[in-house]
Design a protein around this motif. Structure first.
Motif, PDB file in Angstrom:
ATOM      1  N   PRO A 144      51.287  65.473  -0.723  1.00 17.43           N
ATOM      2  CA  PRO A 144      51.717  65.650  -2.111  1.00 17.43           C
ATOM      3  C   PRO A 144      51.645  64.325  -2.854  1.00 17.43           C
ATOM      4  CG  PRO A 144      53.286  66.627  -0.571  1.00 17.43           C
ATOM      5  CD  PRO A 144      52.335  65.812   0.235  1.00 17.43           C
ATOM      6  N   PRO A 145      51.448  64.354  -4.170  1.00 14.93           N
ATOM      7  CA  PRO A 145      51.391  63.108  -4.938  1.00 14.93           C
ATOM      8  C   PRO A 145      52.723  62.384  -4.900  1.00 14.93           C
ATOM      9  CG  PRO A 145      51.512  65.005  -6.401  1.00 14.93           C
ATOM     10  CD  PRO A 145      51.294  65.539  -5.016  1.00 14.93           C
ATOM     11  N   ALA A 146      52.665  61.065  -5.015  1.00 14.37           N
ATOM     12  CA  ALA A 146      53.888  60.262  -5.024  1.00 14.37           C
ATOM     13  C   ALA A 146      54.519  60.317  -6.410  1.00 14.37           C
ATOM     14  CB  ALA A 146      53.564  58.830  -4.634  1.00 14.37           C
ATOM     15  N   GLY A 147      55.785  59.903  -6.482  1.00 14.22           N
ATOM     16  CA  GLY A 147      56.468  59.864  -7.775  1.00 14.22           C
ATOM     17  C   GLY A 147      57.782  60.613  -7.732  1.00 14.22           C
ATOM     18  N   GLU A 148      58.624  60.331  -8.697  1.00 14.27           N
ATOM     19  CA  GLU A 148      59.961  60.918  -8.711  1.00 14.27           C
ATOM     20  C   GLU A 148      59.940  62.435  -8.816  1.00 14.27           C
ATOM     21  OE1 GLU A 148      62.340  59.145 -11.699  1.00 14.27           O
ATOM     22  OE2 GLU A 148      62.182  57.109 -10.878  1.00 14.27           O
ATOM     23  N   ASP A 149      58.947  62.980  -9.522  1.00 13.10           N
ATOM     24  CA  ASP A 149      58.890  64.420  -9.737  1.00 13.10           C
ATOM     25  C   ASP A 149      58.025  65.148  -8.717  1.00 13.10           C
ATOM     26  OD1 ASP A 149      60.486  64.121 -12.001  1.00 13.10           O
ATOM     27  OD2 ASP A 149      58.735  63.749 -13.275  1.00 13.10           O
ATOM     28  N   ALA A 150      57.539  64.410  -7.725  1.00 12.85           N
ATOM     29  CA  ALA A 150      56.647  65.012  -6.739  1.00 12.85           C
ATOM     30  C   ALA A 150      57.431  65.942  -5.820  1.00 12.85           C
ATOM     31  CB  ALA A 150      55.976  63.928  -5.915  1.00 12.85           C
ATOM     32  N   PRO A 151      56.782  67.007  -5.335  1.00 18.00           N
ATOM     33  CA  PRO A 151      57.463  67.896  -4.375  1.00 18.00           C
ATOM     34  C   PRO A 151      57.707  67.178  -3.054  1.00 18.00           C
ATOM     35  CG  PRO A 151      55.146  68.454  -4.555  1.00 18.00           C
ATOM     36  CD  PRO A 151      55.414  67.438  -5.619  1.00 18.00           C
ATOM     37  N   ALA A 152      58.669  67.652  -2.313  1.00 19.28           N
ATOM     38  CA  ALA A 152      58.951  67.050  -1.006  1.00 19.28           C
ATOM     39  C   ALA A 152      57.731  67.191  -0.103  1.00 19.28           C
ATOM     40  CB  ALA A 152      60.160  67.738  -0.366  1.00 19.28           C
ATOM     41  N   PRO A 153      57.399  66.160   0.660  1.00 25.98           N
ATOM     42  CA  PRO A 153      56.224  66.246   1.533  1.00 25.98           C
ATOM     43  C   PRO A 153      56.414  67.283   2.630  1.00 25.98           C
ATOM     44  CG  PRO A 153      57.499  64.270   2.009  1.00 25.98           C
ATOM     45  CD  PRO A 153      58.079  64.875   0.773  1.00 25.98           C
ATOM     46  N   GLU A 154      55.308  67.859   3.067  1.00 20.97           N
ATOM     47  CA  GLU A 154      55.315  68.824   4.160  1.00 20.97           C
ATOM     48  C   GLU A 154      54.416  68.276   5.262  1.00 20.97           C
ATOM     49  OE1 GLU A 154      55.016  73.058   3.027  1.00 20.97           O
ATOM     50  OE2 GLU A 154      54.655  72.264   1.015  1.00 20.97           O
ATOM     51  N   PRO A 155      54.873  67.273   5.997  1.00 20.66           N
ATOM     52  CA  PRO A 155      53.975  66.585   6.929  1.00 20.66           C
ATOM     53  C   PRO A 155      53.382  67.474   8.007  1.00 20.66           C
ATOM     54  CG  PRO A 155      56.266  65.945   7.286  1.00 20.66           C
ATOM     55  CD  PRO A 155      56.217  66.701   5.998  1.00 20.66           C
ATOM     56  N   ARG A 156      54.085  68.532   8.413  1.00 20.46           N
ATOM     57  CA  ARG A 156      53.516  69.380   9.461  1.00 20.46           C
ATOM     58  C   ARG A 156      52.312  70.163   8.946  1.00 20.46           C
ATOM     59  NH1 ARG A 156      55.850  73.246  12.676  1.00 20.46           N
ATOM     60  NH2 ARG A 156      53.797  74.128  12.756  1.00 20.46           N
ATOM     61  N   ARG A 157      52.136  70.223   7.640  1.00 20.85           N
ATOM     62  CA  ARG A 157      51.052  71.002   7.068  1.00 20.85           C
ATOM     63  C   ARG A 157      49.823  70.147   6.753  1.00 20.85           C
ATOM     64  NH1 ARG A 157      52.242  75.939   8.745  1.00 20.85           N
ATOM     65  NH2 ARG A 157      54.253  76.661   8.023  1.00 20.85           N
ATOM     66  N   ALA A 158      49.921  68.862   6.919  1.00 22.81           N
ATOM     67  CA  ALA A 158      48.781  67.995   6.608  1.00 22.81           C
ATOM     68  C   ALA A 158      47.788  68.043   7.766  1.00 22.81           C
ATOM     69  CB  ALA A 158      49.256  66.570   6.388  1.00 22.81           C
ATOM     70  N   TYR A 159      46.554  68.439   7.482  1.00 19.65           N
ATOM     71  CA  TYR A 159      45.591  68.605   8.566  1.00 19.65           C
ATOM     72  C   TYR A 159      44.177  68.654   8.027  1.00 19.65           C
ATOM     73  CZ  TYR A 159      44.452  73.369   7.259  1.00 19.65           C
ATOM     74  OH  TYR A 159      44.007  74.469   6.589  1.00 19.65           O
ATOM     75  N   THR A 160      43.235  68.514   8.911  1.00 18.01           N
ATOM     76  CA  THR A 160      41.831  68.781   8.582  1.00 18.01           C
ATOM     77  C   THR A 160      41.128  69.172   9.872  1.00 18.01           C
ATOM     78  OG1 THR A 160      39.765  67.882   7.766  1.00 18.01           O
ATOM     79  CG2 THR A 160      41.337  66.308   8.656  1.00 18.01           C
ATOM     80  N   PRO A 161      40.882  70.443  10.101  1.00 17.37           N
ATOM     81  CA  PRO A 161      40.271  70.888  11.353  1.00 17.37           C
ATOM     82  C   PRO A 161      38.929  70.238  11.651  1.00 17.37           C
ATOM     83  CG  PRO A 161      41.164  72.745  10.133  1.00 17.37           C
ATOM     84  CD  PRO A 161      41.241  71.559   9.226  1.00 17.37           C
ATOM     85  N   ALA A 162      38.140  69.922  10.610  1.00 16.49           N
ATOM     86  CA  ALA A 162      36.824  69.332  10.859  1.00 16.49           C
ATOM     87  C   ALA A 162      36.958  67.991  11.560  1.00 16.49           C
ATOM     88  CB  ALA A 162      36.065  69.168   9.535  1.00 16.49           C
ATOM     89  N   PHE A 163      37.973  67.209  11.187  1.00 17.11           N
ATOM     90  CA  PHE A 163      38.179  65.920  11.845  1.00 17.11           C
ATOM     91  C   PHE A 163      38.569  66.140  13.304  1.00 17.11           C
ATOM     92  CE2 PHE A 163      40.796  62.448  13.329  1.00 17.11           C
ATOM     93  CZ  PHE A 163      40.042  61.344  12.973  1.00 17.11           C
ATOM     94  N   GLU A 164      39.481  67.053  13.525  1.00 19.32           N
ATOM     95  CA  GLU A 164      39.953  67.295  14.900  1.00 19.32           C
ATOM     96  C   GLU A 164      38.802  67.736  15.800  1.00 19.32           C
ATOM     97  OE1 GLU A 164      41.092  69.439  18.303  1.00 19.32           O
ATOM     98  OE2 GLU A 164      40.413  70.494  16.529  1.00 19.32           O
ATOM     99  N   ASN A 165      37.916  68.553  15.280  1.00 17.88           N
ATOM    100  CA  ASN A 165      36.828  69.063  16.116  1.00 17.88           C
ATOM    101  C   ASN A 165      35.800  67.997  16.440  1.00 17.88           C
ATOM    102  OD1 ASN A 165      37.881  71.649  16.250  1.00 17.88           O
ATOM    103  ND2 ASN A 165      36.855  72.310  14.378  1.00 17.88           N
ATOM    104  N   ALA A 166      35.629  67.015  15.547  1.00 13.54           N
ATOM    105  CA  ALA A 166      34.587  66.015  15.722  1.00 13.54           C
ATOM    106  C   ALA A 166      35.076  64.760  16.423  1.00 13.54           C
ATOM    107  CB  ALA A 166      34.004  65.654  14.355  1.00 13.54           C
ATOM    108  N   ALA A 167      36.357  64.594  16.563  1.00 16.26           N
ATOM    109  CA  ALA A 167      36.912  63.330  17.029  1.00 16.26           C
ATOM    110  C   ALA A 167      36.751  63.133  18.535  1.00 16.26           C
ATOM    111  CB  ALA A 167      38.397  63.262  16.674  1.00 16.26           C
ATOM    112  N   PRO A 168      36.647  61.876  18.969  1.00 16.43           N
ATOM    113  CA  PRO A 168      36.750  61.593  20.410  1.00 16.43           C
ATOM    114  C   PRO A 168      38.098  62.108  20.911  1.00 16.43           C
ATOM    115  CG  PRO A 168      36.104  59.635  19.184  1.00 16.43           C
ATOM    116  CD  PRO A 168      36.512  60.657  18.164  1.00 16.43           C
ATOM    117  N   SER A 169      38.142  62.600  22.136  1.00 15.13           N
ATOM    118  CA  SER A 169      39.410  63.166  22.593  1.00 15.13           C
ATOM    119  C   SER A 169      39.633  62.971  24.086  1.00 15.13           C
ATOM    120  CB  SER A 169      39.481  64.659  22.255  1.00 15.13           C
ATOM    121  OG  SER A 169      38.512  65.382  22.985  1.00 15.13           O
TER     122      SER A 169
END
Length: 210
Positions: A144-169
């Motif tokens: 979510p954007p930063a700032g006083e009026d920004a919604p509370a972050p939802e860190p568990r929802r931040a993702y990008t499957p394409a990165f996970e699939n391509a990454a060394p593991s």
């Protein structure tokens, strides 16, 4: 790579060339050499470490001269910015954001909770191979954007499957818990967390992928 680490960019490109030549195992061995020998990360040092993991040195040099892997590094850099992960190390554990070189116990609490949720999902009919996609479905693709009026972050929802699939593991592809790590190859805090990651893999054999 963080801007104030002068060797991090080329070290990241070098690591990707090692992976292109020798695969994930050599990639992680190369990274271990980088951290074990920091701050010796000049070009000559990178070439020495490349030889130690069995790389084709002329090909390695050409890749660094041409910056073949700079675009891929830039993609990852933009991804970290979009996810609000400006510092290193930053982790997403099945989508849960965890920042900094935290102790094992902090990781354990999140992993155990995610394993319990994975068990519940499998018992409800979700295929193990589909667990990761299931737990991050409908999530945010950027912070979510930063700032006083920004919604509370939802860190568990931040993702990008394409990165996970391509990454060394490390760990099985169908592990019920996936830890995505964003690192800077010259970051001392990233070095400190390596023993913790090794302990996680040993403790949760077959159940965690990094």
């Amino acid at each position: 790579p963080l801007a104030f680490h002068p060797h991090a960019q080329l070290a990241a490109e070098a690591a990707l060339e090692i992976r292109a030549q020798k695969g994930d195992d050599a990639y992680f061995r190369f990274i271990a050499l980088l951290f074990e020998n920091t701050p010796e990360l000049e070009r000559a040092h990178l070439e020495d470490y490349a030889l130690r993991v069995g790389a084709d040195l002329p090909r390695f040099r050409r890749a660094l001269d041409r910056h073949d892997h700079a675009p891929a590094v830039e993609v990852d850099r933009r991804l970290t910015t979009s996810l609000g992960a400006g510092g290193t190390p930053t982790f997403f554990i099945n989508g849960h954001n965890l920042r900094g070189a935290q102790p094992f116990e902090v990781f354990r609490d999140v992993i155990d909770r995610e394993l319990a949720e994975a068990t519940r999902l499998v018992e409800s009919g979700v295929a193990r191979d589909a667990l990761y996609a299931h737990v991050i479905r409908g999530g945010l693709t950027e912070a979510p954007p930063a700032g006083e009026d920004a919604p509370a972050p939802e860190p568990r929802r931040a993702y990008t499957p394409a990165f996970e699939n391509a990454a060394p593991s490390l760990g099985p592809a169908n592990a019920p818990v996936v830890i995505q790590l964003f690192t800077d190859m010259q970051c001392p805090f990233c070095d400190r967390v390596r023993p913790t990651l090794a302990r996680i893999l040993e403790t949760y054999q077959g159940r965690v992928r990094i």
